[in-house]
Design a protein around this motif. Structure first.
Motif, PDB file in Angstrom:
ATOM      1  N   VAL A 189       0.849  -1.201   0.000  1.00 31.73           N
ATOM      2  CA  VAL A 189       0.000   0.000   0.000  1.00 31.73           C
ATOM      3  C   VAL A 189       0.879   1.244   0.000  1.00 31.73           C
ATOM      4  O   VAL A 189       1.738   1.407   0.873  1.00 31.73           O
ATOM      5  N   LEU A 210      -7.679   4.600   1.062  1.00 28.66           N
ATOM      6  CA  LEU A 210      -7.588   3.317   1.773  1.00 28.66           C
ATOM      7  C   LEU A 210      -8.861   2.482   1.592  1.00 28.66           C
ATOM      8  O   LEU A 210      -9.033   1.446   2.254  1.00 28.66           O
ATOM      9  N   GLY A 211      -9.739   2.951   0.709  1.00 27.98           N
ATOM     10  CA  GLY A 211     -11.000   2.236   0.515  1.00 27.98           C
ATOM     11  C   GLY A 211     -11.971   2.434   1.669  1.00 27.98           C
ATOM     12  O   GLY A 211     -12.864   1.621   1.888  1.00 27.98           O
ATOM     13  N   LEU A 212     -11.780   3.511   2.434  1.00 30.06           N
ATOM     14  CA  LEU A 212     -12.642   3.782   3.590  1.00 30.06           C
ATOM     15  C   LEU A 212     -13.473   5.038   3.345  1.00 30.06           C
ATOM     16  O   LEU A 212     -13.225   5.791   2.393  1.00 30.06           O
ATOM     17  N   GLU A 216     -16.966   4.941   9.212  1.00 31.72           N
ATOM     18  CA  GLU A 216     -17.059   3.622   9.838  1.00 31.72           C
ATOM     19  C   GLU A 216     -17.154   3.763  11.370  1.00 31.72           C
ATOM     20  O   GLU A 216     -16.548   4.669  11.951  1.00 31.72           O
ATOM     21  N   LEU A 221     -14.040  -0.816  12.397  1.00 29.05           N
ATOM     22  CA  LEU A 221     -12.625  -0.725  12.029  1.00 29.05           C
ATOM     23  C   LEU A 221     -11.778  -1.643  12.915  1.00 29.05           C
ATOM     24  O   LEU A 221     -10.851  -2.308  12.431  1.00 29.05           O
ATOM     25  N   ARG A 224     -11.136  -5.231  11.924  1.00 28.32           N
ATOM     26  CA  ARG A 224     -10.370  -5.555  10.716  1.00 28.32           C
ATOM     27  C   ARG A 224      -8.871  -5.506  11.008  1.00 28.32           C
ATOM     28  O   ARG A 224      -8.194  -4.515  10.716  1.00 28.32           O
ATOM     29  N   ASP A 226      -6.309  -6.814   9.590  1.00 26.67           N
ATOM     30  CA  ASP A 226      -5.474  -6.571   8.409  1.00 26.67           C
ATOM     31  C   ASP A 226      -5.376  -5.074   8.127  1.00 26.67           C
ATOM     32  O   ASP A 226      -4.299  -4.531   7.897  1.00 26.67           O
ATOM     33  N   LEU A 227      -6.534  -4.419   8.164  1.00 26.37           N
ATOM     34  CA  LEU A 227      -6.544  -2.976   7.929  1.00 26.37           C
ATOM     35  C   LEU A 227      -5.745  -2.239   9.004  1.00 26.37           C
ATOM     36  O   LEU A 227      -4.934  -1.353   8.706  1.00 26.37           O
ATOM     37  N   LEU A 228      -5.971  -2.602  10.276  1.00 24.71           N
ATOM     38  CA  LEU A 228      -5.256  -1.925  11.370  1.00 24.71           C
ATOM     39  C   LEU A 228      -3.751  -2.125  11.221  1.00 24.71           C
ATOM     40  O   LEU A 228      -2.966  -1.205  11.498  1.00 24.71           O
ATOM     41  N   THR A 230      -2.071  -2.535   8.387  1.00 21.17           N
ATOM     42  CA  THR A 230      -1.627  -1.640   7.305  1.00 21.17           C
ATOM     43  C   THR A 230      -1.530  -0.204   7.808  1.00 21.17           C
ATOM     44  O   THR A 230      -0.540   0.503   7.558  1.00 21.17           O
ATOM     45  N   LEU A 231      -2.565   0.237   8.525  1.00 25.55           N
ATOM     46  CA  LEU A 231      -2.556   1.611   9.048  1.00 25.55           C
ATOM     47  C   LEU A 231      -1.383   1.812  10.004  1.00 25.55           C
ATOM     48  O   LEU A 231      -0.714   2.853   9.973  1.00 25.55           O
TER      49      LEU A 231
END
Lengths: 409, 409
Positions: A189, A210-212, A216, A221, A224, A226-228, A230-231
Motif C-alpha cells: 500500500v 484506503l478504501g474507507l 465507519e 474498524l 479488521r 489486516d486494515l489496522l 496496514t494503518l
C-alpha cells in the motif's frame, strides 16, 4: 476533624475536585496523604471518601494565582489512586483543565472583561502555558449552559482551552518532513500523507485512498486486523519520515497518532462539520478525537497542499466567530470543535470544552486515613485546649488540637 | 443558578446525599425533578451531577424534625434513577438510615445526652419506627472512628439502628408455626428447622444437618445447583409452615429468607463470634448478612429450643455492653453485630453500622435539567430584577429570578 474547602466541578467528560493550593497544606501530612484521605483511597470502591471509583472521577486540580506577570493562574493536576495509595503527578488532564479559568474568575484572581475573559494558565505538571477563554457577564462568570460537546449528554458553560504556538513542539516544525504532502508505503500500500506536528505528531491519510469512508464505526474498524496492521505500518513509516524513528520497527506506539479524513457531504456540512475524521491512538480507533489530534488537524487544514486542505478545495479557515475561526470535526461521538486565533502575535488553537460547578463546600478529612483513632489523638484530646504540645499536633494532624492550631495559623 | 444545601455522608456501605426537607422545595419543580437535576440523571455516567453512577452511590435521604411527640426525626429515602429519569420512593435503605441520628444531632433537633444519645426515627417510606443510638460527647456528635463493619475498609463512627419490637411483623408472631423447632422436607431431605419472623421471616437450618460447615465461600455454594435447589425446597416448605403460602410452589422468591448456621469454633469464639452463618436471599448466597436477617437470628438465638440456641448450648445472651447485649455473627465478609436491649418495655434489636460525614456544602441545580437554556429563562433574565413575573418564575425555576424569589420566601 479537619475540613478542606473544595469545589466539585465537571470539566469536559471528567469530574474534578478543585482546591486552592494553601488549603491542602495541613501540618504533619503530605499533600499526597491529604488527597488520599479525602478521596477514600486506597479502596476499590472509595466508599469512605469523595472519589468516584473510576479514573475519570478520581481527579484533583490544585490552583493558585501566579507570581509570574505573564501568567494568571498556575494549576497542578493529580490523578488520585483508587485501590493504590498513590497519587500520580506525571501528566496533565485536558478535561480537568477546563475548570481552571472559571475557578480563577470566581475567585477574583482574574478580572472579567466583557462577555469573554482571557485567562493565562500554566500547567505545572508539564510546564505548558495555555490561554483559556471563558464566558463572563455583569463582572462575573457566565455559567449558562450554551454548548454541547461529545460525551456529555447535557449542554454546559463553554470554556476554550487554547494551546499557544503548538506547532513543532515534538519535532521542531509544523511539517517536519519539510513538505505538506509525502508518500508513505507499508507492504503493497502506497498513499499520500500529511505529516503534521501540532499538539501531537499526527500522520494524516485520506479515507478514499484506503478504501474507507471515515464514517465507519470504531467497532467496525477495530474488527479488521489486516486494515489496522496496514494503518500501523503507514503510521510507522510516517514516524521515520518525521525523524521520530530510524526504522519503522523503532517507532513508538503512542506517537505519531494516525488520522483518516474525508470531506463532509452536504448534510454533514449543514450540520456544522468542516471535516470527517476517524483517529487511531495506541492501536485502537478513538471513540471521539483526542484534543491534541484536533489541534493537529486544525493546523493541517489551514496549510496549502496538505491532504486535508486538498480534500477541502484549499486551505480551510473554518467559520469566523467572536472566539476565532471555528473548525468542527465530525467524530464517532459527534462534532469536536476548535478555534484558531492569533493573540499577541502567536497562533492559538483552542479546544472547545464545557464545565459545570456541581458542589461548593468542604470535604472532611478522616482522623487518620486507614487507621483507627490513635493513642496520640486521645492524648491530644485529653490535654486540649490549654496545653496541646507541638509533638502531639505533629503526630496526629487530624486531632482537635491540630485543628485548633490551624485556626490560629 | 440555584444551590441546594446538602451533606454527603457514608452510611454503612452506601454513599448518601442528605437534605433538609424544606431545602428541596423549589418553586415550579417537583422534588423528583430537583433530585434528578442534582444527581445528573438521566445519564448512565451521571457526569453532570453528584450521582456516582452505581445504585449504592445514587441515594438521597431527606430529613425533618417530627411534629409527633414520640418521634424526633422523620426521614424519607430516595433511590435516584441513573439512566432513567425516575426516583424510587418505594423502599427504605438500611445503610442510608445510618446517617439519620448523626445528622439530627448536628442539626440540633435532638439534645445530646452523655456519650450515647437516643434518637427516635420514623421512616416515611415504610412507616417503620426505629430507635437509633449514636455516640456524643461535650454536647455534640462524637465522630471518631471506633468501629469496623463488613464491606467498609476503614473504621467509622458507630450508630446503632434499632428495630423496635420487630417480632411477628409479617406473620403476627415470632415463631409463626407455634413451635421453636419444626421438621421440613424437600425431596428426600428432612431436617429440623426454626421458623422465625423478626425483621424478616427466616428459615434457619443447621449446617451439619445438610453436610455443610457454614464456612463455605458464597462462590462455592453458588456453584452447587443441586444443593441450592434442595435449600430452596426447604425454604418453600418453611413458607407453608409459617402460613405465608398455601403450597411450596406458591411461596414468594424474596421471603422467607434462609440461614444455615453453625457454632463457632474456639478461634472464632475468641475472635468475637457468637454464631457462624451463611444466608440465602433471592436464590443466591449473600456476601455478608442482610440487616433483617441479623435481627431474626438474634431473636432466634435468645429463644429456648430453636436450632440456634440448641447449637449454642442454650439461649444466647451475647456479650453485655453499654449498648446492650451484643451478638456477633461471622459472615463471609466478617463479623456482623447486633445489640439487644429493652427500652420503654419494648425489645429493641439494633444493627451496628458506621457513618462518616464526607462533604458539607451545597449542590448547584442545573438551569433546566437535561435541556438547553430556554427562551423563558432568557426572558426572565432580561426583565430581572425589577419586573420578573410569576409566570416567568414558574416556567423557569432555575433562573436568577426564581433564585431571587427563593431569597425573599
Amino acid at each position: 476533624m479537619s475540613a478542606v474547602p473544595a469545589t466539585w466541578m465537571r470539566g469536559g467528560t471528567s469530574k474534578c475536585w478543585v482546591f486552592r493550593r494553601p488549603d491542602l497544606d495541613l501540618p504533619g501530612r503530605t499533600v499526597d496523604a491529604v488527597l488520599l484521605g479525602l478521596f477514600g483511597s486506597p479502596d476499590p470502591r472509595q466508599l469512605d471518601g469523595v472519589g468516584g471509583a473510576t479514573s475519570t472521577t478520581s481527579k484533583a486540580v490544585i490552583l493558585s494565582p501566579s507570581d509570574d506577570p505573564d501568567v494568571d493562574v498556575e494549576y497542578t493536576f493529580a490523578q488520585v489512586g483508587i485501590d493504590e495509595a498513590k497519587v500520580d503527578w506525571g501528566s496533565n488532564c485536558g478535561n480537568c483543565s477546563a475548570v481552571v479559568a472559571p475557578f480563577a474568575v470566581r475567585e477574583g484572581w482574574v478580572t472579567p472583561t466583557g462577555t469573554r475573559t482571557r485567562v493565562r494558565v500554566l500547567n505545572t505538571n508539564t510546564g505548558q502555558l495555555m490561554v483559556q477563554h471563558v464566558g463572563t457577564r455583569d463582572g462575573g462568570l457566565d455559567e449558562r449552559p450554551t454548548t454541547t460537546i461529545p460525551g456529555v449528554v447535557v449542554p454546559g458553560a463553554r470554556v476554550d482551552l487554547g494551546f499557544v504556538s503548538p506547532a513543532g513542539r515534538s519535532t521542531g516544525s509544523l511539517l517536519p518532513s519539510g513538505s505538506p504532502t509525502d508518500t508513505l508505503t507499508a507492504g503493497d500500500v502506497t498513499v499520500p500523507a500529511t505529516l503534521v506536528d501540532a499538539g501531537a505528531p499526527v500522520v494524516v491519510l485520506r479515507a478514499a485512498d484506503l478504501g474507507l469512508s471515515a464514517r465507519e464505526t470504531p467497532a467496525r474498524l477495530d474488527a479488521r486486523p489486516d486494515l489496522l496492521a496496514t494503518l500501523d505500518g503507514l503510521r510507522r513509516a510516517g514516524a521515520v519520515a518525521m525523524g521520530m524513528a530510524d526504522t519503522p520497527e523503532a517507532a513508538a506506539r503512542a506517537v505519531p497518532k494516525l488520522a483518516v479524513v474525508a470531506a463532509p457531504d452536504e448534510a454533514e456540512r449543514s450540520g456544522g462539520a468542516h471535516l470527517v475524521v476517524r483517529m487511531l491512538s495506541m492501536g485502537l480507533v478513538h471513540p471521539a478525537l483526542p484534543i491534541t489530534g484536533s489541534v493537529a488537524l486544525t493546523l493541517a487544514s489551514r496549510e496549502t497542499g496538505t491532504v486535508v486542505s486538498d480534500l477541502l478545495g484549499g486551505p480551510a479557515d473554518g467559520t469566523a466567530t467572536e472566539a476565532g475561526h471555528e473548525f468542527s470535526m465530525l467524530t464517532p461521538a459527534g462534532l469536536v470543535t476548535t478555534t484558531y486565533s492569533v493573540e499577541d502575535g502567536q497562533p492559538v488553537v483552542a479546544a472547545v470544552r464545557t464545565y459545570r460547578r456541581l458542589v461548593e463546600g468542604s470535604i472532611e478529612l478522616p482522623v487518620v486515613a486507614g487507621a483507627p483513632v490513635s493513642a496520640a489523638d486521645e492524648t491530644a484530646r485529653s490535654t486540649e485546649p490549654s496545653d496541646a504540645t507541638d509533638a502531639a499536633v505533629t503526630g496526629s494532624p487530624g486531632s482537635p488540637a491540630s485543628e485548633h492550631q490551624r485556626a490560629i495559623a
